[in-house]
Each structure stands twice: as structure tokens, then as C-alpha cells.
Design an enzyme around this catalytic site. Sequence first.
Site, PDB file in Angstrom:
ATOM      1  NE  ARG A 101      -9.750  -1.751   9.735  1.00  0.00           N
ATOM      2  CZ  ARG A 101      -9.039  -1.702   8.608  1.00  0.00           C
ATOM      3  NH1 ARG A 101      -7.751  -2.035   8.628  1.00  0.00           N
ATOM      4  NH2 ARG A 101      -9.582  -1.316   7.488  1.00  0.00           N
ATOM      5  CE  LYS A 153      -3.555  -2.366   2.679  1.00  0.00           C
ATOM      6  NZ  LYS A 153      -4.443  -2.274   3.872  1.00  0.00           N
TER       7      LYS A 153
END
Length: 264
Positions: free
Chosen positions: A251, A51
Site C-alpha cells: 500500500r 469494515k
Amino acid sequence: MPEGDTAWLTARRLHQALAGRAVTIFDLRVPELATSDLKGETVTQVLARGKHLLTRFGNDLTLHSHLRMDGSWYLSRTGGPRPRRYPEHMIRARVGNEEWTATGYRVHDLRIVTRSGEATLVGHLGPDLLGPDWDPEQAVTNLLAAPDETIGEALLDQRNLAGVGNMYKCEVLFVEHVHPWTPTGKVRDLTSLVNAAQRLLRVNRDHPEQSTTGMLGRGREHWVYERSGAPCLRCRTPIQRADQGKSPRARGTYWCPTCQPAAR
């Protein structure tokens, strides 16, 4: 939400617009880099590593940025209207040439390092799912280094394999019929799982739309992600959601209790 495929597509578009051209605009709006100036240098390459985004210049320097949860780069014609995606105060970086300007909104971890110094920023990453170094065997070895960790958390650890975010975590576990809280060492076929993750990212990398089902209709792009309470597209069982991981890194995780039964 930016994941490995988003970073890959961003890097490709930035490379097409910036590579091989001399920089005429260079503006980093973070205090420690506010006086940095690479105008006159030539961009040689823009690439993604997991990323992370690396913009390389001909003077052996690299501009590093990370999209994290909310970052983005947008291209506009130099001298034309700026993209109005977000307010001006969210701009963190601008890099441009006589034809194109790349504007980075809320991009994170801006650093300027030498080419050899890139390893200090991305050297910890596991095999890149969309990179030339992709190695499923190494990814499996990395995952098995912590066999008691839940597979949902292990997939998000970029040290194991680079590029999977929360959406792809949920989707690949559904595709492989794996419950998110299964200990990594108990997953029946980790090789199949990491290869499925790589396939999902690869089929989505060339366009901004992200679909793991092959459908683009609203609410049907994903098997389970952000579909809490909705019927499973396979078996009609209501999709469940729960936080996974320790705060502040917990998450929201989605799964089908029928298609992904908990390990006994």
C-alpha cells in the site's frame, strides 16, 4: 476509500431505512446466491463490524457484505429513479421495502449465514474501533504479538484492531510522530496510538467527509495522505511516499520525514 468510519455510517443509514420493515425487494446478483429470496422477512438490524456489514433478518439469517476498496451502498426511494452512481452491471445486491431500496454497487463477499454463523466471517477481527467491544488494551496486546512487524502493516491487519484502512494508518502515524517502518515493538506508546486511531474514526463517523486536520479545504483535509511532494502542514518538509508491504498487498504510505523521523 471505505474505511471503518464509512462502514459505520453506511450501516447506520441502512439501519434507519430498512430496520423494522418487511422486505419487498431482494435481489443478489452473484451466481451462488442468485436464487436466494428473503422477501417477506423483516430486517431487524444493520450493523458494521470493522469494515464488514451485517444485515440481520427476523428469521435468524444474516446477509454479509464487505466494501473492500470500491464497494458502496446507496439508498433511493422505492419506485423512484435508481441512483446513477455507477452502471447497472456493477450492482451486486438490492434489498428494499415499500419506502426505501438499498442498492449495493461492487459490494464484495456476499454471504447468507445464520446468526451463529456470523463468527465464521467476522470472528477473526480484533476490537472494533467504533464498536461496543472497543478495547485498547486488547488492541495493544494484539499488536505486540508480532513485535518485529512494521507498525504501518500491523495497523492494517484487521486481526489486531478492526477499522483502520490505509488513509487512517498514514494519518494516525503522523499525529503520533511515528515513522511507518518502525517495528511495532519499538513504538514508544502503542496505547496512545490506538486511542488516537479511535478518536480520528469517531470524529468522522457521522458524515461522509473525512478530515483528520479539522479542515475541509481541498488539499488540507489530511496531514500526509495523498500529499506526496507537498509541504507538511506543520513543518513544510515535502511529504514522502513509498509502497509498504508485500505484493499484492503493498500500500502507498505517506509520511513527513521531519515530523516522523525513522527510529534509530
